[in-house]
Design an enzyme around this catalytic site. Structure first.
Site, short mmCIF file in Angstrom:
data_model
loop_
_atom_site.label_atom_id
_atom_site.label_comp_id
_atom_site.label_asym_id
_atom_site.label_seq_id
_atom_site.Cartn_x
_atom_site.Cartn_y
_atom_site.Cartn_z
N ARG A 222 20.17 -24.82 30.46
CA ARG A 222 19.15 -23.77 30.73
C ARG A 222 17.81 -24.06 31.21
NH1 ARG A 222 20.99 -20.90 24.89
NH2 ARG A 222 21.10 -23.19 24.49
N ASP B 101 14.20 -24.38 32.81
CA ASP B 101 13.04 -23.35 32.38
C ASP B 101 12.38 -22.86 33.89
OD1 ASP B 101 12.65 -23.55 29.91
OD2 ASP B 101 11.75 -25.45 29.86
N TYR C 209 18.76 -35.52 35.00
CA TYR C 209 17.72 -34.94 35.69
C TYR C 209 17.00 -35.79 36.45
CZ TYR C 209 18.25 -30.77 32.87
OH TYR C 209 18.66 -29.45 32.16
N ARG D 274 10.48 -33.14 30.77
CA ARG D 274 9.11 -32.90 31.11
C ARG D 274 7.89 -33.40 30.16
NH1 ARG D 274 9.25 -26.67 31.43
NH2 ARG D 274 7.13 -27.18 31.52
#
Lengths: 252, 252
Positions: free
Chosen positions: A52, A54, A113, A200
């Protein structure tokens, strides 16, 4: 009417989306995809995504499954059919038939990622939505020694929050490293799953910790305390690159 | 009032511009830059660019000079001063003082352009304005044997038009090659100067000629006939990467 379980590989430009998850009065990737599927099926279709993402976060390997009652389209042709109903900033790269009990999120074994850092004293305008700019080249070997601390099974409470109520924060990181890809420095991380904002937060903390050394970063990781992490790097540098499933499914 | 000749290195995202050259009622890079300079100087300032890029074409190493009567700003500080007056899609990467008779275009010894091809059966949305998509991986060795035909001094009439009335079409290509940079295939070419649309016309023709082989491409080059080239690749894949000047100037 028979139902088929269809798996999509999705790429999107996150710039103009409020993330993956459907929300009223916000443009989201799930919202656009389900609207396209609804137009095709003439009824509401629910989708499950592996990650999910952002606001502002991109994908080139998001995985999504849904159940279709349309018999007339071969599974691999859903790609074209859905793309013709999607806006320019989301594309289906591939569609295929998967077993009935397959779930894009619960069956995912690992996610990869990538986070792009643009090393430049001034913004390069065409990368403004696709990288986080840092002014000076960091000590990449030092960053990689910090990243190596992440590998293995740890409680990552310092770097994120469990997405499910009461969920624990233990995750298994398989790989985490920075590599130069001029003009970018790319951070690539693979884990079984991620906490909300985890990549992040890790990138932001590693960059801030660089002058303090590895021990400072290791302390923050060990603290299991969200207040110890530094400010998360912005969403625009992040891409959901790949989701891995069990080999027997033949979809990697 | 003394005048200084100032050289800027410029990066821009060409997506929302009708190219470099100023035009009435069109948004151009020169238009935005001269408007910023006018706000700073309170009078009209004329700029000279090394390369007059077309609509949609990007730059990360464009060079531009102009004459300033502002004494209070050190040459290297024009960068900040101009950036604060420019829109988000143009940035000054560097500013410096150059000799009075320096001209960004006439003194340029060589320009390097890069053309990005995205190899993907489906568009990857975040690259849509920054690459030209091709579906299948071409034979890179064959493309490079075609590119090698370009090296040296040739009349490039087949691939472009002289920008000056009555100008000739002979240019000297120093280097031209394709190299993979996943998910892209990048074409990089350096020449003393380029005809209008030359790089895009070469890329489009090489891609179209691939099935026919090197001889077909060499024929088109030798024909010196604009009607022989295939359709030019779109502007969005092209970046003005570097402009080289005489070493004695110390600005490379």
């Amino acid at each position: 009417m028979s139902e088929r379980n269809i798996l999509l590989t999705l790429a999107y430009d996150g710039t103009d989306f409020h993330g993956w998850q459907i929300q009223t009065n916000q443009r989201t990737v799930q919202g656009e995809l389900e609207a396209a599927l609804q137009r095709l099926h003439n009824r509401r279709i629910v989708t499950n995504a592996a990650g999910r993402t952002d606001s502002g976060v991109h994908a080139d390997g998001q995985r999504v499954n849904f159940r279709s009652t349309i018999d007339s389209i071969p599974a691999h042709k859903f790609r074209e059919a859905i793309n013709s109903a999607l806006p320019y900033d989301v594309r289906v790269l591939e569609s295929r038939h998967v077993p009935d009990d397959f779930h894009a999120r619960y069956d995912a074994l690992a996610r990869t990622y990538r986070y792009a850092l643009l090393v430049s004293p001034v913004q390069i305008p065409r990368f403004r939505n696709y990288a986080h700019r840092i002014s000076r080249t960091p000590d990449v070997a030092l960053l990689n020694r910090m990243a190596a601390q992440l590998i293995g099974e740890h409680d990552f409470s310092s770097f994120g929050m469990a997405t499910a109520e009461g969920g624990h924060c233990v995750r298994r990181v398989d790989a985490a490293a920075f590599y130069p890809q001029p003009p970018f420095l790319v951070f690539e991380i693979t884990a079984n799953a991620f906490l909300w904002k985890m990549v992040r937060s890790i990138v932001g903390t590693i960059l801030t910790c660089e002058p303090c050394g590895i021990a400072a970063f290791a302390d923050i990781l060990r603290a299991q305390d969200r207040s110890r992490a530094y400010v998360a790097a912005p969403g625009r540098g992040l891409v959901l690159h790949k989701v891995r499933y069990h080999e027997s499914l033949g979809i990697n």
